[in-house]
Design an enzyme around this catalytic site. Structure first.
Site, mmCIF file in Angstrom:
data_model
loop_
_atom_site.group_PDB
_atom_site.id
_atom_site.type_symbol
_atom_site.label_atom_id
_atom_site.label_comp_id
_atom_site.label_asym_id
_atom_site.label_seq_id
_atom_site.Cartn_x
_atom_site.Cartn_y
_atom_site.Cartn_z
ATOM 1 C CE LYS A 152 1.476 2.308 4.404
ATOM 2 N NZ LYS A 152 1.878 1.065 3.712
ATOM 3 C CE LYS B 63 -5.587 -1.208 1.795
ATOM 4 N NZ LYS B 63 -4.303 -1.916 1.873
ATOM 5 C CB THR C 153 -0.923 0.003 1.234
ATOM 6 O OG1 THR C 153 -1.799 -1.123 1.156
ATOM 7 C CG2 THR C 153 -1.759 1.276 1.266
#
Length: 293
Positions: A245, A177, A102
């Site tokens: 994050k 995502k 990711t």
């Protein structure tokens, strides 16, 4: 009876996600060579699954038709992709690099150009489903890239996925995502507030969840995390550090495309409070913990 080999592949990064994902590839008949920064982890993987491990990403990728990367962040991806020891040093024309990290959409577009210069296909392919999804081989994979690259990699990806969909050009997987994480952040915060309300109101939280999970309030988070939240158990699952994050990536992208994410920004602040409580490695469902201080 031995499984007929489906070809040589490389898997770079054996964290809680990559370790079982690479294992499924080996079990499905691919000849897998792994690389991990901590070599002992790679050796343990080989002992468990077979295959082989290499001293560098470049060595792992040599002669592989498909190379998979699953590491921590943008800089980690660059560290295993570029340079003499990076996978692009040895990947051959016609092979495909699939990045399951990711990371940012900007990185995906950068890698796509770098791969194209070497006649290597590229897919940005972040996953959803968490550690349990990886261990059970039922991940959801969101992909960006060219259809030709997807066609080459799809069967291998489905070794550990239940859904893999190409959503557009390079960067599209990472953008999807971000959508996924934005949705999760709001749902978890809502669930945390609801459970806290139920307990403060003197209700049996588990009994309430049993009822409302049969209706419109149900969600994956409610089905899989509500009971552990009520018990104050968070030492598992997708870590708060990782979620922050991911939300940081989404918030940065929102600034670029003009999207307003007030709820996401607020939940990100709440997760920073959880970190200050010592919950950096707690599961993301630990938002309830900050309401109980």
């Amino acid at each position: 009876m031995s499984i007929e080999s489906k070809g040589k592949v490389a898997f770079i990064g054996l964290g809680v996600m990559g370790y079982p994902m690479a294992g499924y590839l080996q079990q499905k008949g691919y000849q897998v060579t792994v690389y991990n920064r901590t070599a002992s982890k790679a050796a343990a993987w080989v002992k468990q699954y077979g295959g082989s491990h290499a001293a560098t990403p470049a060595q792992a990728a040599s002669d592989a038709s498909l190379v998979f990367v699953c590491v921590g962040n943008d800089d980690d991806v660059r560290s295993v992709t570029y340079g003499d020891d990076g996978v692009l040093a040895t990947m051959q024309p016609g092979s495909v690099l699939t990045d399951h990290t990711t990371a940012s959409a900007e990185l995906a577009r950068e890698l796509s150009k770098a791969c194209s210069a070497k006649q290597v296909g590229f897919l940005d392919a972040p996953v959803s489903g968490g550690q349990a999804g990886a261990e059970n081989g039922v991940l959801t994979v969101m992909l960006g890239g060219e259809p030709a690259a997807f066609d080459k990699a799809e069967a291998a990806i489905m070794s550990y996925a239940r859904c893999a969909k190409l959503l557009g050009p390079a960067g599209s997987g990472q953008l999807a995502k971000m959508v996924n994480q934005i949705c999760i952040a709001g749902v978890v915060q809502g669930l945390a507030e609801a459970l806290n309300f139920a307990q403060n109101a003197g209700l049996d939280g588990a009994a309430v969840v049993e009822v409302i999970s049969q209706g419109a309030a149900s969600s994956w988070q409610m089905q899989n995390r509500s009971l552990t939240m009520l018990d104050g158990k968070y030492d598992f699952g997708f870590a708060v550090d990782w979620m922050r994050k991911d939300l940081g990536i989404a918030l940065n992208e929102a600034r670029k495309n003009g999207s307003h994410l007030p709820l996401t920004a607020l939940v990100d602040q709440f997760y920073s409070e959880v970190q200050q409580m010592g919950g950096s490695r707690w599961d993301t469902s630990s938002l309830l913990a900050r309401l109980k201080r």
